[in-house]
Write an enzyme that holds these catalytic residues in place. Sequence first.
Site, mmCIF file in Angstrom:
data_model
loop_
_atom_site.group_PDB
_atom_site.id
_atom_site.type_symbol
_atom_site.label_atom_id
_atom_site.label_comp_id
_atom_site.label_asym_id
_atom_site.label_seq_id
_atom_site.Cartn_x
_atom_site.Cartn_y
_atom_site.Cartn_z
ATOM 1 N N GLU A 46 0.831 -1.208 0.000
ATOM 2 C CA GLU A 46 0.000 0.000 0.000
ATOM 3 C C GLU A 46 0.864 1.256 0.000
ATOM 4 O OE1 GLU A 46 -3.516 1.947 2.853
ATOM 5 O OE2 GLU A 46 -2.170 0.401 3.641
ATOM 6 N N LYS A 122 -10.241 2.811 -1.321
ATOM 7 C CA LYS A 122 -10.334 2.204 0.003
ATOM 8 C C LYS A 122 -11.596 2.648 0.737
ATOM 9 C CE LYS A 122 -7.268 1.498 4.030
ATOM 10 N NZ LYS A 122 -5.936 1.892 4.569
ATOM 11 N N CYS A 154 -5.441 -2.899 3.213
ATOM 12 C CA CYS A 154 -5.062 -2.782 4.620
ATOM 13 C C CYS A 154 -6.246 -2.899 5.583
ATOM 14 C CB CYS A 154 -4.285 -1.482 4.826
ATOM 15 S SG CYS A 154 -3.279 -1.431 6.335
#
Length: 291
Positions: A46, A122, A154
């Site tokens: 990421e 995200k 994540c």
Amino acid sequence: MRTLTIAAVQTTPVPYDPEATWERFSDRVRAVRDTFPHVQLVVVPELFLAAEAPLLQARPDWARQNAVTVPGPLTDRICALARETGLWLVPGTLYEQNPGGDPYNTALAISPAGEIAARYRKVFPWQPYEQTTPGSEFVVFDLPGIGRAGLAICYDGSFPETARQLAWLGAEVIIQPTLTTTRDREMELVCARANAWTNQVYVVNLNAADPAGVGASTIVDPEGIVRQQAGPGEEALVDVLDLDAVTRVRTHGSAGLNRPWAQLARHGQDIHLPMYGSTFQPAPAPLPPAR
């Protein structure tokens, strides 16, 4: 047999130097191609190409300063590298410009033809620490002749809705670039196994290496069994994922026993979910029918 050979490259950016980080990225991708010519997809951590720094060195204005357009010059470079190497690329994530506010934290999937096959923003930023605008939908993409993959980033893995929705959309592997610098990495590993087992998918959770992150990248199979786990330093996890194993596990059960998707298909519409104001809806193909 439907197989996907991946290289999950646990590495670090050059903090606050996007050009030097690009050179490191392109060098790593070419090295994977030359060293492991059977690899089909390469993923890095990421915010790698965003050249983000470790947590306590972060600059509050860096995300806006380094945000890019999608498509744009950076994605053009990534697409050219994919065409050159003939690889699928998931180049971690980048900061994507958002005219309405803070940038998005965006993951891309680039095909070997050099096309943007998927863009995922995200949905669950690590708040209050991560100052990005949340996305609003989950994204899957097809690898022709191989199978279907889903993208997560994540902290998304800490929300069971993420993996459940991606699997409902037909994902057989979840590719999850990660940048974790803190001691909750152990909980993330628990979530990776739980998400894989409860949704009967592969999970490729790739963290950054020390000092950008704490490493411990992992690849988990559809029965929740850890196939590989990295240490803290730079590593490349190379693995051949048998996507037919997803079909087997969903059809015959994890450990030959548990068939959650079949049970949801059979009884899901009768389960009231007040949190979502609805009931569970039958999943579209290719998930198997109730048995």
